[in-house]
Design a protein around this motif. Structure first.
Motif, mmCIF file in Angstrom:
data_model
loop_
_atom_site.group_PDB
_atom_site.id
_atom_site.type_symbol
_atom_site.label_atom_id
_atom_site.label_comp_id
_atom_site.label_asym_id
_atom_site.label_seq_id
_atom_site.Cartn_x
_atom_site.Cartn_y
_atom_site.Cartn_z
ATOM 1 N N LEU A 152 0.809 -1.220 0.000
ATOM 2 C CA LEU A 152 0.000 0.000 0.000
ATOM 3 C C LEU A 152 0.841 1.268 0.000
ATOM 4 O O LEU A 152 0.589 2.183 -0.788
ATOM 5 N N VAL A 153 1.828 1.315 0.878
ATOM 6 C CA VAL A 153 2.617 2.554 0.941
ATOM 7 C C VAL A 153 3.373 2.808 -0.364
ATOM 8 O O VAL A 153 3.262 3.882 -0.940
ATOM 9 N N PRO A 154 4.121 1.826 -0.871
ATOM 10 C CA PRO A 154 4.782 2.111 -2.155
ATOM 11 C C PRO A 154 3.790 2.438 -3.263
ATOM 12 O O PRO A 154 4.056 3.295 -4.102
ATOM 13 N N PHE A 155 2.654 1.788 -3.245
ATOM 14 C CA PHE A 155 1.643 2.100 -4.254
ATOM 15 C C PHE A 155 1.259 3.580 -4.188
ATOM 16 O O PHE A 155 1.228 4.288 -5.194
ATOM 17 N N LEU A 156 1.006 4.045 -2.965
ATOM 18 C CA LEU A 156 0.590 5.448 -2.826
ATOM 19 C C LEU A 156 1.706 6.403 -3.227
ATOM 20 O O LEU A 156 1.484 7.381 -3.945
#
Ligand SMILES: Nc1ncnc2c1ncn2[C@@H]1O[C@H](COP(=O)(O)OP(=O)(O)OP(=O)(O)O)[C@@H](O)[C@H]1O
Ligand SMILES: Nc1ncnc2c1ncn2[C@@H]1O[C@H](COP(=O)(O)OP(=O)(O)OP(=O)(O)O)[C@@H](O)[C@H]1O
Ligand SMILES: CC(C)C[C@H](N)C(=O)O
Ligand SMILES: [Mg+2]
Ligand SMILES: [Mg+2]
Lengths: 355, 293, 417, 249, 256
Positions: free
Chosen positions: A53-57
């Motif tokens: 999730l964090v890298p995606f964001l």
């Protein structure tokens, strides 16, 4: 007929310029926000937060930054990672050197510094066009990396040139847990995405597209070309800078200049190609794709194909698939996933008719 | 002073090595308006194929022939599955497609031949030649000769043949080229095959210098500023650009580097190219974009 | 399941694939060997799975997060990313997860101080020890440390944080021993070094220390030849010491000297055994069997030996069952490899005597020197020790600063059992 | 009756998989005739021509239904170059010159496919210069810098270099001075009479088109709305005001 | 009779030694429609380019609204109220019709980009006003149905109309039109002529237009200037020009 426009007459221009014109879209968006902020933190685990999730964001935000420059203003860039690096290292130094600087403010200052550097390397764009402009952005890419590795000051003289994130304290609350990192990133990304959406629909956004589509004509109708291009570089770099800071602070927790090399710039370019140039939503789709596909493939190999194919080959395969998909998208849908989504929506609007 | 000349000469010769890669770019750009980022991967692919075959004991010339054939097949595949479907698209789209292509070729090269590092001996001695106290690399002189031959051949191709004019027409307007009956597909095949050949030559020479391995695909990064200084559309420009970049980056690294921190070779050529562009926005010999209203 | 798991963040493609395939090949073969030959350690078998990192930091992190929880109930013992970047990015995570992070022969120098970095192990040789040993070797060659005075030494380093890390120590040593040091940077990736070598030609140094990585190494050797610098006065560091670094340079590499923590070759009982039990049975991990016994492969085997030894030591204390990461950490801290134990392991001469502790996570700090004869490495020296006493205060200064920044209270090592 | 040179049977063309530009068009061009396509902006004239010459594909268009025959073969999915070899050449709407090539080089490219020999090429070239003396003056200039009308001449001249059997002319009069328009139609007329070249032209200037054409088709929203000999069309009062604007002629 | 809004004085222009325009002078009065005609390559488009600063004349100057100018930049011309359309349509192809028209109004926007981005200050109110104006012009030129279409996919004739809309959006004082009716059929030309006349009447805009359809020129213009090989060969009312033997020989031919 999920998407029915009928019955929603837009009676004034103010309503027509809303970010989402149809109530279905608005509702969908609010539901998504509620889900992302209130539901996800309870259902996701550490792996999802930290590795997906964090890298995606963060990558979505970076894609957004590049998209403003390339997709909207038509200026090709291979230097995105450099501006991320500037953002990350500047935010780090602001935080380090100014006692008591609120954490989020150091992000903003990091972004602003990146914007400044962006302007510097955007200056040649007035005279140099098209592929020749790649030179300027590549110069940024290599120069920034060199400066950050060569001068120890930027990494506070860490012997390996690596910076590490301070504790993530915002308004006295600690966001260092995986879920906290996720929420912090999400909040920043959502706020900036809305801002971007607003910009591209404003006068400035139109100027960008005008310059992109035909800059001589734009000059003739009075659009200040230099200012428009420089603002594109500045704002794009701001977004990239903040993305870089998030990358270092909320995602990896540590970063070296090498982490923002040319490969990263390409990665971001791929996000916007696959997601869709000139689209805000596209960045999210593109980033999701680029984060998830490798993980999916590599998980597949770990389970379904375990032992059948060695991990190195799988990686090669993945490269081939990736490259292939990029070519495929350019052939079949040059406007990327965002256009696919839009077409799908169009279809569902007129469904069951064909045209 | 002697040292200065030694650096200068060494730089000039190194620059020709960059030109070798840049020529591949110019070729494709001039002939189809495509900025082919995959040229570096083609260099890698060619070199890797070549050494891997050679290591299996196949004689040199046969290996060369087989590799060349492979490059032609590759060109065919690129035309068949990519270019043909991207007719008449904006240049930026094609550029990005070649980015995708470079991923595919790199993946393919490593999948087929593995990721090991190979040594490659072309049988050209690299004992330095002593010339008035200066050392000159025999190998580099040989490479410069090869580059010269390539340039003469390609200039002839572009300026003296019918194909040459057709190629330039394709670069200008694909739709119109189709309308006058130019066989785009054949032209692309020819051009990409020739670029594959140039890639092979560059791959062998670079491979002999660096060892054949993944990093070979990174030589494009050195070729880009060369290309830009020379202009995208000029074969001769690629040579001149190479000489300028080679000489100045070496001089800069040796004489300026120590003052500002060293290791400036990665960005210096780009900054230099930028300065050139500010004066001549299409490079020294490049054609200006025509904008009429 | 009665199994102990190793999450492998391996890299088999990309620019550094040569290192990854060799290292992980050796590591996996050793685990396989222990499983086949001895049925694991005290009946606890090893399992592992690979996750490709391509030497890219965020992929490494993703792999770490994915694999850290173990596999099918088998708990993870330790992570071995073989990458400085990934090590840095997972350093705090591994502390939080209480999972040892093994950075054999590389990593963050100050993590040698286990009181501040309980979960990080720069086994055998940290970067500072590495240069110190090289200088000591040059001293022996010149006839003593006092003979270093006035000598000219050039260090050619990779333009990355890894390459720069040892520069301060070299400067310190130069001041201490009075040799003339010139630091020359080669920009990443290092496929063009003419100007650096021309500079070297002008400086005419006695020795060149090559602190390279990947393609930079063969290119350095080739360019040295082109500019007339003798290969036998170039000393490669620990990541410029493999067959993949020398062989591609062809004849230019002949005479090239480098350090190593372990000789290459197959003349060790443990390797012979692996050959018999694993390779001959067709279970070897190497794609190219010719690489058996090469530097990277042997490093993988050494790494395997150390990891397995840690598990064994820990089992002696905690019981013959799969262990948690924290228990394995204790195992690492209590590794005692003396001559006798090394002989039992069949690794005498392959692994240096090691003694780790709570405060010393490096243990050895010795290297041997080897020389390339055009087709293979030959060891040319006995163990040369780094001046660890000199380095320790510098390391502690740095680790304590880290502790302060992060608000860590160092462990009291005198209380550790 | 002889077989038609070109025949379209109910073709349907879609751009980008969604934009339906031509719904249902059938038409015939008899050998040695001049046929005019008339119709408002966006009616689908250019699309029809591009569908015939195989160029629609290059603009992400597709003939999804119907068939096209030329010289009795099905050319629905033939490539443009094969059609040029068969003597079917299109002059594109909006000129499309090779901007960086000189005027002469532009013309030469048109001749390569059909002429192998140098002499023949030069012969054709002289013919074109004879038709458009202005181009001879500009022969060394880069086409991109010539004026709009000059580019139009280049485009037409380039197509004629192939010595075609059937020319698809898309808006030949656009941007040309009245005298030149007359000249061009005279050229069309001459080629048609003397060498039997057939023409299919899309033209907005209905009066002049009908003056020279034998047969006309009126296209409306991608369909044939009316067809007939030009004499018939001119007499149909229902069409006059709507499409032909003949009262001004 | 009103005074001249635009005066060209002895303008000459050449490209790499080739003369495109030779010593041309004429005046355009405020509020009139002036037609530029002449054979292909006569220098008409070049002259328009000189007027709004895309080309710089080698010799000569321009007096516009009482100010004498040696040279001008295109955006300066725009700021002084000169708008134009192009011979080879120069629309922003990837934008919608509405956005194209809105860009035409760029010089009327006061709020800064930051205000707009954050939707504060002058921005919100202004946005509505700009939008209203743009919609008025879209209504005026009757292109409402295509308001949200991407212009690149519109047929040629419509694009010409959108281009006119974009030029009108700037509320120009002087409007330069380069072959606005090329590629249109008779009816469409009639529509376009009406728009042009309405523009002149309703807003008092001065118009200089290039057109090859002599019928249209006769109907529309108050004043015709004829060029041939870069030189002026006629200047006067439509009737005068039509009877000028030079013009007939060089341009019209005999049949009209
Ligand atoms: N490349 C394209 N992509 C998408 N739509 C297109 C494209 N080209 C044409 N169209 C659409 O197809 C329809 C028919 O256009 P076409 O150009 O064939 O008309 P036309 O009759 O030639 O008009 P004009 O007289 O303006 O040239 C129009 O609605 C147009 O918008
Ligand atoms: N930028 C330029 N560079 C070189 N030559 C030019 C340039 N612009 C115009 N010319 C030349 O100047 C002459 C006049 O061109 P211009 O476009 O003004 O003609 P025009 O009267 O508009 O013709 P048309 O009616 O065909 O559009 C032409 O011969 C053209 O080749
Ligand atoms: C193999 C690695 C541990 C060392 C390598 N030189 C690096 O940069 O990280
Ligand atoms: Mg048309
Ligand atoms: Mg004109």
């Amino acid at each position: 007929m999920l998407y029915r426009e009928s019955g929603q007459f837009i009676s004034d221009y103010r309503a027509d310029r809303r970010i989402f014109r149809l109530w279905q879209e608005r509702l969908g968006f609010y539901l998504l926000l509620v889900f992302a902020f209130a539901v996800v933190p309870f259902i996701a685990n550490d792996y999802w937060f930290s590795a997906i999730l964090v890298p995606f964001l963060v990558l979505s935000l970076a894609g957004l930054g590049l998209n403003l420059l390339t997709g909207y203003a038509g200026q090709l860039s291979l230097g995105s990672a450099a501006f991320m690096a500037v953002g990350a290292f500047a935010a780090y130094n602001f935080h380090l050197r100014i006692e008591g600087l609120p954490f989020l403010l150091s992000f903003v200052l990091g972004g602003i510094t990146a914007a400044g550097v962006g302007i510097l390397f955007g200056l040649p764009s007035l005279r140099i066009k098209g592929f020749y402009l790649l030179v300027s952005t590549l110069a940024a890419q290599f120069f920034v990396q060199w400066v950050l590795t060569s001068f120890g000051w930027f990494s506070n003289n860490n012997s390996s040139g690596v910076i590490t994130a301070p504790p993530l304290l915002v308004f006295g609350r600690d966001f260092s847990s995986p879920a906290g990192r996720y929420l912090l990133t999400l909040a920043v990304v959502v706020a900036l995405a809305l801002l971007a959406r607003n910009i591209v629909r404003s006068e400035l956004g139109r100027h960008w597209m005008a310059v992109r589509d035909m800059d001589t004509a734009a000059a003739v109708i009075g659009i200040p070309i230099l200012k428009t291009k420089l603002l594109a570089f500045a704002i794009s770099s701001f977004f990239l800078g903040v993305a870089g800071a998030l990358w270092a602070f909320t995602y990896l927790g540590t970063v070296e200049p090498h982490g923002f090399d040319l490969t990263r710039s390409f990665q971001i370019l791929f996000i916007i190609i696959i997601g869709g140039m000139g689209s805000i939503l596209g960045n999210f789709l593109g980033a999701a794709f680029i984060v998830l596909l490798p993980i999916l493939l590599s998980n597949l190999s770990g389970t379904v194909l375990a032992g059948l194919i060695d991990p190195g080959q799988l990686e090669n395969l993945q490269k081939i698939i990736f490259g292939g998909l990029i070519v495929f998208f350019l052939i079949k849908e040059p406007f990327g996933l965002a256009r696919l989504w839009q077409n799908f929506r169009e279809r569902s609007r007129v469904w069951p008719l064909r045209y | 002073m002697e040292f200065f000349f030694e650096v200068l000469l060494g730089g000039l010769l190194a620059g020709v090595m960059y030109s070798l890669v840049a020529i591949g770019f110019v070729l494709i750009y001039k002939a189809s308006g495509v900025f082919n980022f995959a040229q570096g991967s083609m260099v890698l692919f060619a070199a890797l194929t070549f050494v891997s075959l050679l290591e299996r004991g196949i004689p040199f010339w046969l290996t060369f022939a087989i590799t060349l054939l492979t490059m032609v097949v590759l060109a065919w595949a690129i035309e068949r599955f990519m270019l043909r479907k991207l007719v008449n698209r904006p240049p930026i789209t094609l550029f990005m497609a070649t980015l995708g292509l470079s991923y595919m070729i790199e993946g393919l090269a490593q999948a087929v031949w593995g990721a090991q590092v190979h040594g490659l001996e072309l049988g050209i001695s690299d004992e330095p030649l002593e010339l008035g106290g200066m050392l000159l690399s025999q190998f580099d002189i040989f490479a410069a000769g090869v580059a010269g031959v390539l340039v003469i051949f390609l200039s002839w191709l572009f300026n003296k043949t019918r194909t040459g004019i057709s190629l330039r027409a394709v670069a200008d307007d694909q739709l119109a080229a189709l309308a006058v009956g130019i066989k785009l597909q054949r032209i692309w095949l020819i051009v990409w095959a020739v670029a594959g050949f140039v890639g092979l030559v560059a791959g062998l020479l670079w491979g002999a210098r660096l060892g054949v391995q993944f990093s070979l695909s990174l030589v494009v990064l050195k070729a880009l500023p060369v290309l830009i200084i020379g202009g995208f559309t000029s074969i001769g420009g690629a040579i001149v650009g190479g000489l300028i970049i080679g000489a100045s980056e070496k001089l800069a690294e040796v004489f300026i580097g120590p003052i500002i921190g060293g290791g400036i070779e990665n960005w210096f050529p780009y900054v230099l190219a930028l300065v050139f562009l500010l004066v001549r926005p299409a490079g020294i010999f490049g054609e200006r974009a025509i904008e009429r209203v | 399941a009665n199994e102990q798991y190793f999450p492998l963040q391996s890299y088999r493609v990309g620019p550094y694939a040569a290192g990854g395939t060799g290292f992980f090949g050796g590591f996996i073969d050793y685990l396989q060997y222990v499983n086949t030959k001895e049925g694991g350690v005290n009946g606890v078998k090893f399992t592992w799975s690979e996750c490709e990192t391509e030497y890219v930091v965020e992929k490494g992190v993703e792999c770490y997060e994915r694999l850290k929880k173990g596999l099918n109930g088998a708990p993870a013992a330790a992570t071995n990313p073989l990458s400085v970047g990934i090590a840095y990015a997972t350093l705090e995570r591994s502390a939080a997860d209480k999972l040892p992070l093994i950075t054999i022969n590389h990593g963050r120098t100050d993590s040698t101080d286990g009181s501040v970095f309980p979960y990080v192990f720069p086994l055998q040789l940290n970067p500072y020890s590495e240069v110190s040993a090289i200088i000591n070797y040059i001293a022996t060659k010149s006839g003593g440390l006092d003979k270093l005075k006035g000598k000219k030494i050039v260090t050619l380093y990779h333009g990355s944080p890894y390459g720069k890390e040892t520069n301060p120590i070299l400067e310190l040593l130069a001041k201490k021993y009075g040799f003339e040091l010139t630091l020359l940077e080669v920009p990443h990736p290092g496929n063009e070094q003419q100007s650096q070598w021309l500079n070297i030609r002008r400086i005419k140094p006695d020795w060149v220390i090559l602190r390279g990585w990947g393609v930079m190494n063969p290119v350095a050797l080739k360019t040295a030849q082109k500019t007339g610098f003798p290969a036998d006065h170039i000393i490669g560091n620990i990541w410029s010491n493999s067959e993949e670094d020398a062989a591609p340079a062809g004849s230019a590499a002949k005479g090239f000297i480098s350090i190593t923590t372990h000789p290459s070759g197959t003349n060790f009982p443990v390797l012979q055994d692996i050959d018999k039990v694993v390779l001959k049975a067709g279970k070897g991990n190497l794609q190219d069997p010719k690489r058996f016994g090469t530097v990277y492969y042997n490093l993988g085997v050494v790494n395997g030996i150390l990891n397995v030894e840690a598990v064994r030591v820990a089992q002696a204390k905690f019981g013959k069952r799969p262990l948690t990461g924290d228990e394995v950490r204790w195992g690492f801290e209590n590794i005692r490899l003396d001559e006798k134990r090394l002989k039992e392991l069949g690794a005498y001469g392959l692994v240096q005597p090691l003694k780790l502790s709570c405060s010393d996570h490096e243990g050895g700090g010795a290297v041997r020197f080897q020389q390339w004869d055009g087709s293979k490495w030959n060891v040319i020296s006995d163990w040369v020790q780094a001046d660890r006493k000199l380095l320790r205060p510098i390391i502690e200064e740095s680790s304590h600063q880290y502790a302060k920044e992060k608000g860590i209270t160092p462990r009291d090592c005198s209380k550790e059992s | 009756m002889t077989a038609p040179l070109l025949q379209l049977d109910n073709i349907e063309v879609i751009y980008d998989k969604v934009i339906l530009a031509v719904r249902n068009i059938s038409l015939k061009v008899a050998p040695g005739s001049i046929v005019a396509l008339l119709g408002a902006n966006g009616a689908g004239k250019s699309t029809t021509l591009k569908a015939i010459s195989g160029l629609a594909n290059a603009e992400r268009g597709e003939v999804v239904d119907g068939r096209i025959y030329y010289l009795n073969r099905d050319i629905t999915s033939a490539t443009p170059d094969s059609l040029v070899e068969l003597g079917l050449v299109q002059v594109l709407e909006g000129r499309h010159c090779f901007a960086h090539l000189s005027v002469e080089e532009n013309l030469l490219t048109g001749g390569y496919v059909r002429h192998r020999s140098h002499a023949r090429l030069n012969e054709s070239l002289e013919k074109i210069y004879h038709y458009f003396p202005r181009l001879k003056l500009l022969r060394r200039n880069q086409a991109g810098y010539t004026s709009g009308g000059e580019q139009q001449m280049v485009a037409i001249g380039r197509a004629l270099m192939a010595e075609p059997k059937l020319v698809l002319l898309d808006e030949p009069s656009m941007g040309l001075a009245p005298l030149v328009v007359e000249e061009i139609f005279e050229i069309v007329h001459t080629l048609n009479r003397q060498q039997g070249v057939s023409f299919l032209l899309a033209e907005q200037n209905a009066s002049i088109a009908l003056k020279y054409a034998d047969v006309g088709y009126i296209i409306e929203s991608g369909r044939v709305a009316a067809e007939g000999t030009t004499a018939d069309l001119k007499n149909r009062s229902d069409l006059q005001a709507l499409y032909l604007g003949l009262e001004a002629a | 009779m009103s005074s001249p809004l635009l005066e060209l004085n002895h303008i000459s222009l050449s490209f790499k030694g080739v003369k495109a325009i030779t010593d041309i002078s004429f005046a355009v009065r405020e509020g009139e429609i002036c037609a530029l005609i002449g054979p292909n390559g006569a220098g008409k488009s070049s002259l328009l380019n000189v007027i709004n600063g895309v080309y710089q004349p080698d010799i000569g100057d321009i007096t516009y609204a009482g100010t004498r100018l040696r040279r001008m930049q295109p955006h300066a011309a725009a700021r002084r109220g000169i708008a134009r359309t192009f011979q080879n349509i120069a629309l922003f192809k990837g934008m919608s019709v509405l956005d194209n028209v809105l860009t035409g109004r760029n010089l009327k926007v006061r709020g800064s980009w930051l205000e707009q981005a954050l939707h504060i200050g002058r921005a919100p109110g202004e946005e509505v006003i700009q939008r209203q104006r743009a919609e008025e012009i879209i209504d005026f030129l009757r292109i409402q149905p295509w308001r949200n279409s991407i212009v690149g996919t519109l047929p040629y004739g419509l694009q010409k109309r959108v281009e006119l809309a974009r030029a009108l959006a700037a509320e120009p004082r002087l409007l330069l039109l380069d072959e606005p009716m090329a590629g249109m059929n008779h009816d469409e030309k009639a529509d376009m002529s009406r728009f042009i006349l309405d523009t002149q009447r309703e807003f008092g805009t001065t118009i200089v237009l290039i057109e090859h359809d002599i019928g249209v020129v006769m109907n529309l213009s108050d004043h015709v200037v004829v060029l041939d090989y870069g030189k002026k060969i006629g200047d006067g009312t439509p009737q005068e020009v039509r009877e000028n033997p030079d013009v007939i020989a060089a341009y019209l031919g005999t049949s009209h």
